[in-house]
Design an enzyme around this catalytic site. Structure first.
Site, PDB file in Angstrom:
ATOM      1  N   GLU A  41      -5.958  25.817  49.414  1.00  0.00           N
ATOM      2  CA  GLU A  41      -6.343  24.526  48.822  1.00  0.00           C
ATOM      3  C   GLU A  41      -5.739  23.356  49.598  1.00  0.00           C
ATOM      4  O   GLU A  41      -6.364  22.307  49.739  1.00  0.00           O
ATOM      5  CB  GLU A  41      -5.896  24.476  47.363  1.00  0.00           C
ATOM      6  CG  GLU A  41      -6.595  25.461  46.440  1.00  0.00           C
ATOM      7  CD  GLU A  41      -5.978  26.850  46.470  1.00  0.00           C
ATOM      8  OE1 GLU A  41      -6.468  27.723  45.738  1.00  0.00           O
ATOM      9  OE2 GLU A  41      -4.994  27.073  47.228  1.00  0.00           O
ATOM     10  N   PRO A 100      -1.590  38.788  58.380  1.00  0.00           N
ATOM     11  CA  PRO A 100      -1.599  38.961  56.915  1.00  0.00           C
ATOM     12  C   PRO A 100      -1.670  37.619  56.196  1.00  0.00           C
ATOM     13  O   PRO A 100      -1.164  36.590  56.694  1.00  0.00           O
ATOM     14  CB  PRO A 100      -0.267  39.669  56.638  1.00  0.00           C
ATOM     15  CG  PRO A 100       0.134  40.271  57.944  1.00  0.00           C
ATOM     16  CD  PRO A 100      -0.375  39.337  58.988  1.00  0.00           C
TER      17      PRO A 100
END
Length: 427
Positions: A61, A266
């Site tokens: 976000e 990751p």
């Protein structure tokens, strides 16, 4: 108030367990114990003048909000943007993006208990607020409404799964959505789901993530990465989630030739060491991005153990496998890959970014694969087909360019909201 009372009681009951969870997560990320007072509405910093509040819960976000925050700073030059997060990685991302900008403050949003929300609003006095995507906090929004602080839900998305969850609490959901001044939905499907839950004042503005320009420093870093890697072809596994790496390494170890490098990044930094152990367990030579020097010819896997460099990773790769989509996590954003012309392969689980994924596939910028084994085979095939690879790269750039403009439309909505705010509003 009556609809929010059970919700508030659940929060009060859960608070000790929330604190225990912070302690648990701090084992791997000590930053979870920093700025603890902010999670209870206690702040040491103050804005020097009027403020705009923008909430971006975590990394995705925050990165998505970058063009909107820059537009807010330009549109309201006398204001400071108070950028709130819930995770240390979100906070670190905002520092990486805006660390030199004195008009951006970063703090944690307090837990959603009424008096904590009031402390936050009383301290920062925002003229209006922006919440990115789907972070809906009933008590905080109720406090904003009582204090006549307009709030826009920006870049709003709502999957079918999330809509069904919200529908289980219809009264609380309608009340919470009703406290928003407007909703700027990414797609018509998102708008329809919000409308079915009782939301009103919905506009379709598009996806702000299309407006993120590849930063010049990231492109320069990508050149450095390529120099360290050398002439080898690179398959990037971007933002992988738990369980996906083992499947990926199984496929890569048995299918990929030694002259192809796997760049494995990751999603969560606390898993870097765990993933390194997985690589070693597959008998593959590992090198870390954080290690200095060139990538050795014997290295099969380069571990992207850094934060804030995803654009550089995408730009340095020949093919990108989009993490979170191979197991039912809902997928990750593939727009950055498209923007730098890196063909993207996605798995069967893209419900968090369904329309973007389907559009990218339809335009030829991406391909959907049913398994990571199939994805590795397809990636290796594309590396041997330069014309097809180049066509996908061009389609990705066009797809990213053609869908820009959501930031401008969102700023137009915010100007309208700010203009309508009562002059007597405030705390």
């Amino acid at each position: 108030m009556l609809h929010r009372l059970p919700y508030t009681l659940i929060w009060l009951f859960a608070l000790p367990f929330v604190l225990l969870r912070l302690l648990w997560r701090a084992r791997l990320q000590p930053a979870y114990l920093k700025h603890l007072g902010e999670r209870f509405g206690s702040y040491r910093i103050r804005a020097p003048g009027p403020t705009i509040w923008l909430h971006a819960v975590s990394v995705g976000e925050t990165r998505a909000a970058e063009p909107l925050i820059r537009a807010l700073l330009a549109q309201w030059p006398e204001h400071t943007v108070v950028l709130t997060h819930m995770t240390p990685t979100g906070r670190a991302t905002s520092k990486a993006l805006f660390g030199n900008e004195s008009r951006v403050l970063r703090v944690y949003l307090p837990y959603d208990i009424g008096w904590l929300a009031k402390r936050f609003l009383r301290h920062f006095h925002p003229d209006f607020g922006v919440i990115m995507e789907t972070e809906l906090w009933p008590n905080l929004l109720a406090s904003c409404r009582r204090q006549q602080i307009p709030v826009l839900l920006a870049n709003a998305r709502l999957s079918g799964r999330s809509a069904r969850r919200y529908a289980r609490l219809p009264a609380l959901t309608r009340l919470t959505l009703g406290a928003l001044s407007a909703i700027a939905a990414q797609t018509a499907a998102d708008a329809a789901r919000f409308n079915s839950l009782g939301a009103r004042r919905i506009s379709i503005t598009g996806n702000i993530k299309f407006d993120i320009e590849p930063p010049a420093d990231a492109l320069a870093l990508a050149t450095v990465f390529r120099e360290r890697i050398g002439p080898r072809k690179v398959i990037l596994a971007a933002s992988t989630r738990e369980g996906e790496e083992a499947l990926l390494l199984d496929a890569f170890a048995t299918r990929a030739p030694a002259d192809v490098l796997l760049l494995l990044v990751p999603r969560h930094p606390q898993r870097f060491d765990e993933v390194a152990q997985l690589v070693a367990g597959h008998g593959l030579r590992l090198q870390r991005r954080s290690a200095a020097g060139p990538v050795a010819a014997e290295t099969r896997v380069l571990l992207g153990d850094s934060m804030g460099e995803m654009f550089a990773y995408y730009a340095s790769a020949d093919i990108a496998l989009i993490g979170g989509s191979w197991l039912p996590f809902g997928g990750q954003n593939l727009i950055e890959a498209c923007a730098v012309g890196t063909p993207a392969l996605v798995g069967p689980h893209t419900f968090n970014f369904l329309q973007v994924a389907e559009q990218a596939i339809a335009t030829g910028a991406a391909l959907r694969q049913e398994s990571l084994a199939q994805a590795i085979d397809t990636a290796l095939g594309l590396l041997e087909q330069p014309d097809r690879h180049q066509a996908m790269a061009a389609a990705g750039r066009d797809f990213a360019t053609d869908n820009r403009g959501a930031t401008v439309r969102t700023i137009d909505l915010l100007r309208d909201i700010a203009r309508k705010r009562p002059q007597t509003a405030g705390l």
